[in-house]
Design a protein around this motif. Structure first.
Motif, PDB file in Angstrom:
ATOM      1  N   LEU A   1       0.829  -1.205   0.000  1.00 14.25           N
ATOM      2  CA  LEU A   1       0.000   0.000   0.000  1.00 14.25           C
ATOM      3  C   LEU A   1       0.863   1.254   0.000  1.00 14.25           C
ATOM      4  N   ALA A   2       1.924   1.247   0.801  1.00 12.46           N
ATOM      5  CA  ALA A   2       2.824   2.403   0.845  1.00 12.46           C
ATOM      6  C   ALA A   2       3.479   2.622  -0.513  1.00 12.46           C
ATOM      7  N   ASN A   3       3.881   1.535  -1.163  1.00 12.79           N
ATOM      8  CA  ASN A   3       4.489   1.640  -2.490  1.00 12.79           C
ATOM      9  C   ASN A   3       3.487   2.187  -3.507  1.00 12.79           C
ATOM     10  N   SER A   4       2.231   1.745  -3.413  1.00 17.33           N
ATOM     11  CA  SER A   4       1.180   2.240  -4.314  1.00 17.33           C
ATOM     12  C   SER A   4       0.904   3.718  -4.072  1.00 17.33           C
ATOM     13  N   LEU A   5       0.919   4.130  -2.800  1.00 15.13           N
ATOM     14  CA  LEU A   5       0.712   5.539  -2.477  1.00 15.13           C
ATOM     15  C   LEU A   5       1.828   6.392  -3.070  1.00 15.13           C
ATOM     16  N   ALA A   6       3.064   5.929  -2.944  1.00 16.72           N
ATOM     17  CA  ALA A   6       4.200   6.664  -3.506  1.00 16.72           C
ATOM     18  C   ALA A   6       4.073   6.777  -5.025  1.00 16.72           C
ATOM     19  N   ALA A   7       3.659   5.679  -5.669  1.00 12.73           N
ATOM     20  CA  ALA A   7       3.492   5.687  -7.127  1.00 12.73           C
ATOM     21  C   ALA A   7       2.376   6.644  -7.543  1.00 12.73           C
ATOM     22  N   ASP A   8       1.289   6.668  -6.774  1.00  9.38           N
ATOM     23  CA  ASP A   8       0.170   7.564  -7.079  1.00  9.38           C
ATOM     24  C   ASP A   8       0.580   9.029  -6.941  1.00  9.38           C
ATOM     25  N   LEU A   9       1.299   9.346  -5.876  1.00  8.76           N
ATOM     26  CA  LEU A   9       1.764  10.724  -5.688  1.00  8.76           C
ATOM     27  C   LEU A   9       2.663  11.142  -6.845  1.00  8.76           C
ATOM     28  N   GLY A  10       3.568  10.249  -7.234  1.00 11.55           N
ATOM     29  CA  GLY A  10       4.449  10.554  -8.358  1.00 11.55           C
ATOM     30  C   GLY A  10       3.679  10.736  -9.651  1.00 11.55           C
ATOM     31  N   GLY A  11       2.694   9.861  -9.882  1.00 10.29           N
ATOM     32  CA  GLY A  11       1.896   9.959 -11.097  1.00 10.29           C
ATOM     33  C   GLY A  11       1.069  11.225 -11.155  1.00 10.29           C
ATOM     34  N   LEU A  12       0.478  11.587 -10.027  1.00 15.19           N
ATOM     35  CA  LEU A  12      -0.374  12.775  -9.981  1.00 15.19           C
ATOM     36  C   LEU A  12       0.403  14.046 -10.297  1.00 15.19           C
ATOM     37  N   PHE A  13       1.656  14.097  -9.842  1.00 18.91           N
ATOM     38  CA  PHE A  13       2.437  15.325 -10.002  1.00 18.91           C
ATOM     39  C   PHE A  13       3.526  15.216 -11.058  1.00 18.91           C
ATOM     40  N   GLY A  14       3.585  14.076 -11.748  1.00 22.64           N
ATOM     41  CA  GLY A  14       4.522  13.934 -12.851  1.00 22.64           C
ATOM     42  C   GLY A  14       5.970  13.816 -12.447  1.00 22.64           C
ATOM     43  N   THR A  15       6.222  13.402 -11.209  1.00 22.70           N
ATOM     44  CA  THR A  15       7.592  13.246 -10.722  1.00 22.70           C
ATOM     45  C   THR A  15       7.687  11.965  -9.907  1.00 22.70           C
ATOM     46  N   GLU A  16       8.483  11.031 -10.371  1.00 24.80           N
ATOM     47  CA  GLU A  16       8.606   9.752  -9.671  1.00 24.80           C
ATOM     48  C   GLU A  16       9.375   9.921  -8.371  1.00 24.80           C
ATOM     49  N   LEU A  17       8.821   9.404  -7.285  1.00 23.53           N
ATOM     50  CA  LEU A  17       9.522   9.457  -6.008  1.00 23.53           C
ATOM     51  C   LEU A  17      10.681   8.465  -6.028  1.00 23.53           C
ATOM     52  N   PRO A  18      11.847   8.857  -5.497  1.00 25.34           N
ATOM     53  CA  PRO A  18      13.028   7.978  -5.531  1.00 25.34           C
ATOM     54  C   PRO A  18      12.945   6.875  -4.479  1.00 25.34           C
ATOM     55  N   LEU A  19      11.880   6.068  -4.565  1.00 25.27           N
ATOM     56  CA  LEU A  19      11.657   4.984  -3.613  1.00 25.27           C
ATOM     57  C   LEU A  19      11.232   3.740  -4.378  1.00 25.27           C
ATOM     58  N   THR A  20      11.593   2.579  -3.878  1.00 26.68           N
ATOM     59  CA  THR A  20      11.138   1.319  -4.458  1.00 26.68           C
ATOM     60  C   THR A  20      10.521   0.470  -3.360  1.00 26.68           C
ATOM     61  N   GLN A  21       9.756  -0.539  -3.767  1.00 29.29           N
ATOM     62  CA  GLN A  21       9.158  -1.426  -2.764  1.00 29.29           C
ATOM     63  C   GLN A  21      10.246  -2.132  -1.968  1.00 29.29           C
ATOM     64  N   LEU A  22      11.362  -2.438  -2.633  1.00 32.69           N
ATOM     65  CA  LEU A  22      12.469  -3.088  -1.922  1.00 32.69           C
ATOM     66  C   LEU A  22      13.010  -2.173  -0.826  1.00 32.69           C
ATOM     67  N   ASN A  23      13.140  -0.874  -1.136  1.00 31.22           N
ATOM     68  CA  ASN A  23      13.578   0.087  -0.115  1.00 31.22           C
ATOM     69  C   ASN A  23      12.609   0.098   1.059  1.00 31.22           C
ATOM     70  N   LEU A  24      11.316   0.138   0.739  1.00 31.77           N
ATOM     71  CA  LEU A  24      10.292   0.261   1.776  1.00 31.77           C
ATOM     72  C   LEU A  24      10.186  -1.001   2.629  1.00 31.77           C
ATOM     73  N   GLU A  25      10.429  -2.168   2.016  1.00 29.22           N
ATOM     74  CA  GLU A  25      10.319  -3.430   2.754  1.00 29.22           C
ATOM     75  C   GLU A  25      11.303  -3.507   3.918  1.00 29.22           C
ATOM     76  N   GLN A  26      12.371  -2.752   3.844  1.00 27.94           N
ATOM     77  CA  GLN A  26      13.393  -2.782   4.886  1.00 27.94           C
ATOM     78  C   GLN A  26      13.049  -1.877   6.069  1.00 27.94           C
ATOM     79  N   LEU A  27      11.903  -1.185   5.967  1.00 23.29           N
ATOM     80  CA  LEU A  27      11.512  -0.230   6.998  1.00 23.29           C
ATOM     81  C   LEU A  27      10.243  -0.674   7.713  1.00 23.29           C
ATOM     82  N   GLN A  28      10.055  -0.172   8.918  1.00 23.91           N
ATOM     83  CA  GLN A  28       8.809  -0.368   9.644  1.00 23.91           C
ATOM     84  C   GLN A  28       7.729   0.527   9.027  1.00 23.91           C
TER      85      GLN A  28
END
Length: 231
Positions: free
Chosen positions: A94-121
């Motif tokens: 869900l967090a990865n999807s939210l990041a992708a949606d924010l990037g899509g809405l504003f035309g700028t990809e957030l420098p995050l991947t699901q692999l990055n996020l999986e390592q975090l709480q």
């Protein structure tokens, strides 16, 4: 759409933490109908929505018709009919999807991947998304991390609502506006029992809602409305 056609937007319940997010499409539709009828108590109603908003508009049209109200237009803007599927509802997905949606809405990809996020709480995941969005100026200055938590809760509730919703056949007029980037079937033909007209708008799911593509969308919608009035 012109000065003679007032346009009202409806906001998700729970964005500011003063209310609990709604987790069914049926309840969302009922809530928005109540808000709509504070402005316009009686039909005809002209409804529309982009993405998931189109699914909510579909259910609003169903409920209004069942109550004896006329729905003069149901506009689906690159909305897909929900299909029975196993959606990824774990917090990292869900967090990865939210990041992708924010990037899509504003035309700028957030420098995050699901692999990055999986390592975090979970709390750290949201903080990383918030920090990245702030660095890219995707969020208004007044939005803080608490507001981000409310946004994520609404996003999560929306995904649950879509996963559990089964749209029923609809007998009214439907206008479907599809992004030109994909010819994929949106799934509405089989459950639309009335007239269904499809229009193609330049761009993808996100860019079709930005200038200048959104101007094309407005022109196509205005043309459709004018045609309906002359029929």
């Amino acid at each position: 759409l012109g000065k003679n056609r007032p346009f009202y937007g409806l906001q998700s319940v729970g964005l500011y933490g003063n209310e609990k997010p709604v987790s069914t499409i049926e309840e969302m539709a009922a809530t928005y109908i109540q808000a709509l009828q504070e402005i316009q108590p009686n039909s005809p109603y002209y409804l529309g929505g982009w993405s998931m908003g189109g699914v909510v508009a579909w259910e609003m049209a169903q409920q209004l018709q069942a109550a004896g109200q006329e729905v003069a237009l149901l506009a689906l803007i690159d909305s897909y009919a929900p299909r029975k599927s196993e959606l990824e509802l774990d917090e990292t997905s869900l967090a990865n999807s939210l990041a992708a949606d924010l990037g899509g809405l504003f035309g700028t990809e957030l420098p995050l991947t699901q692999l990055n996020l999986e390592q975090l709480q979970p709390q750290e995941q949201l903080q990383q998304i918030f920090n990245a969005a702030k660095r890219l100026n995707l969020l208004p200055p007044e939005v803080d991390i608490e507001q981000m938590h409310h946004l994520f809760q609404v996003f999560q509730a929306n995904r649950v609502a879509i996963a559990n919703y089964q749209p029923q056949p609809y007998s009214g007029k439907v206008a479907l506006f599809c992004a030109s980037s994909t010819a994929e079937d949106r799934g509405w033909n089989s459950i639309t029992k009335g007239e269904l007209k499809t229009y193609t708008i330049p761009g993808d799911h996100y860019t079709m809602m930005r200038s200048s593509h959104v101007q094309t969308l407005a022109q196509q919608l205005e043309t459709y409305l004018n045609q309906q009035h002359t029929c």
